[in-house]
Design a protein around this motif. Structure first.
Motif, PDB file in Angstrom:
ATOM      1  N   GLU A  43       0.847  -1.187   0.000  1.00 18.32           N
ATOM      2  CA  GLU A  43       0.000   0.000   0.000  1.00 18.32           C
ATOM      3  C   GLU A  43       0.886   1.242   0.000  1.00 18.32           C
ATOM      4  OE1 GLU A  43      -2.947  -0.025   3.015  1.00 18.32           O
ATOM      5  OE2 GLU A  43      -3.876  -1.904   2.318  1.00 18.32           O
ATOM      6  N   PHE A  44       0.603   2.147  -0.933  1.00 22.48           N
ATOM      7  CA  PHE A  44       1.408   3.353  -1.114  1.00 22.48           C
ATOM      8  C   PHE A  44       0.566   4.602  -0.898  1.00 22.48           C
ATOM      9  CE2 PHE A  44       3.554   0.178  -3.684  1.00 22.48           C
ATOM     10  CZ  PHE A  44       4.905   0.430  -3.466  1.00 22.48           C
ATOM     11  N   GLU A  45       1.204   5.632  -0.396  1.00 21.60           N
ATOM     12  CA  GLU A  45       0.636   6.973  -0.369  1.00 21.60           C
ATOM     13  C   GLU A  45       1.607   7.861  -1.136  1.00 21.60           C
ATOM     14  OE1 GLU A  45      -1.435   9.916   2.871  1.00 21.60           O
ATOM     15  OE2 GLU A  45       0.521   9.067   3.383  1.00 21.60           O
ATOM     16  N   ILE A  46       1.132   8.445  -2.239  1.00 21.98           N
ATOM     17  CA  ILE A  46       2.007   9.173  -3.150  1.00 21.98           C
ATOM     18  C   ILE A  46       1.430  10.556  -3.440  1.00 21.98           C
ATOM     19  CG2 ILE A  46       3.097   9.167  -5.432  1.00 21.98           C
ATOM     20  CD1 ILE A  46       2.773   6.104  -5.408  1.00 21.98           C
ATOM     21  N   ARG A  47       2.298  11.548  -3.423  1.00 20.52           N
ATOM     22  CA  ARG A  47       1.888  12.917  -3.757  1.00 20.52           C
ATOM     23  C   ARG A  47       2.394  13.269  -5.155  1.00 20.52           C
ATOM     24  NH1 ARG A  47       3.794  18.405  -2.372  1.00 20.52           N
ATOM     25  NH2 ARG A  47       5.533  17.486  -1.247  1.00 20.52           N
ATOM     26  N   PHE A  48       1.490  13.796  -5.997  1.00 22.23           N
ATOM     27  CA  PHE A  48       1.828  14.247  -7.341  1.00 22.23           C
ATOM     28  C   PHE A  48       1.642  15.763  -7.432  1.00 22.23           C
ATOM     29  CE2 PHE A  48       0.623   9.826  -7.840  1.00 22.23           C
ATOM     30  CZ  PHE A  48       1.613   9.332  -8.674  1.00 22.23           C
TER      31      PHE A  48
END
Length: 228
Positions: A112-117
C-alpha cells in the motif's frame, strides 16, 4: 495543484515488491528513500518474526548490491538497501512524473502506497503509465491537500502523526525540553532514528501541504488577476 493518492499494488507486480519477499504473517515498512547520485537507497523497518526470510530473499536477489542492518530496537530492525532503482518500472515512472513517496507498507501479497503528485494530470499520467506497463493498480482515496475541508491529515501518515502529536503532548518541543527522541522511541516501540525521521518528514510534509501550498496558490491567483 498537488494531489495525494493511495494505491494498492500486488507485491509481485513491481521489482522492489519481488525483492522484499517475506513470510505471509509479516510486514515491511518503507521509512524513507535517500537519493544518492543516480540511485535511491531505501530504509526498511522489519520485525524479528520475518527477519530471516527478509534477509534471505533480499540477499539472493541479483538487483541488490548490498543490505545493511543499520540499527535495532526491541523486536524491529532498520535496514538500508543498495538497490538499482532504475530497474524498477514502478519507481522509474514515479521519478519521471515527479511523484513523492510519502509512505509504503508491504505484506507477502500486497503493498500500500501513499504518493503525492504535483498535479492531477501527473496522477492520471502515472495511472496510464502503470496500465501500459501491465502493473495492476488499485486506486483508493484521492484528495487535494491544499483545499480547505479535504484531506484532513495533509499527507502526514499515521506513524508520523502519532509521533508528532506525542512529541508535542510530551514536551519534546517545550523549553526546557521534557522528553527526548529516545523517550519517544521507547514509548512507540521503534528506533531513535525512526522517530527522528518521522518527525522530520511530518514537519516537512505538513509545512509543504499547508503554509507553502497555500502561499503558492495565493501567488498563482494574484498572477491570474494581474493578467486579466
Amino acid at each position: 495543484m498537488a494531489v495525494i493518492a493511495h494505491f494498492r499494488i500486488p507485491a509481485d507486480a513491481f521489482e522492489l515488491g519481488q525483492i522484499l519477499e517475506i513470510e505471509a504473517r509479516g510486514t515491511v515498512k518503507l521509512e524513507t528513500m535517500v537519493p544518492l547520485g543516480e540511485t535511491a537507497v531505501p530504509f526498511f523497518t522489519v520485525s524479528d518474526e520475518v527477519r530471516e526470510s527478509f534477509e534471505r530473499s533480499v540477499s539472493n536477489h541479483p538487483a541488490v548490491e548490498n543490505i545493511v542492518e543499520v540499527t535495532r530496537h526491541g523486536r524491529e530492525r532498520l535496514y538500508s538497501l543498495d538497490w538499482d532503482i532504475g530497474a524498477d518500472t514502478l519507481f522509474r515512472g514515479l521519478t519521471d512524473l515527479n511523484g513523492q513517496l510519502l509512505s509504503a507498507t508491504g505484506t507477502a501479497s500486497t503493498w500500500e502506497f501513499e504518493i503525492r503528485f504535483p498535479t492531477h494530470e501527473a496522477l492520471s499520467q502515472f495511472q496510464e503509465y502503470c496500465s501500459d506497463a501491465d502493473i495492476s493498480l488499485e486506486v483508493g482515496r484521492v484528495y487535494n491537500p491544499t483545499r480547505p475541508g479535504t484531506g484532513m491529515w495533509y499527507g502526514v501518515t499515521h506513524p508520523q502523526r502519532e509521533t508528532l502529536m506525542r512529541a508535542v503532548e510530551g514536551g519534546y518541543y517545550s523549553i526546557p525540553r521534557r522528553m527526548s527522541t529516545q523517550d519517544l522511541a521507547d514509548e512507540l516501540g521503534v528506533s531513535d532514528q525512526a522517530v527522528t525521521e518521522r518527525l522530520r518528514r511530518a514537519i516537512v510534509t505538513l509545512t509543504e501541504n499547508t503554509l507553502i501550498a497555500m502561499e503558492d496558490e495565493l501567488d498563482e491567483e494574484a498572477t491570474q488577476v494581474e493578467q486579466r
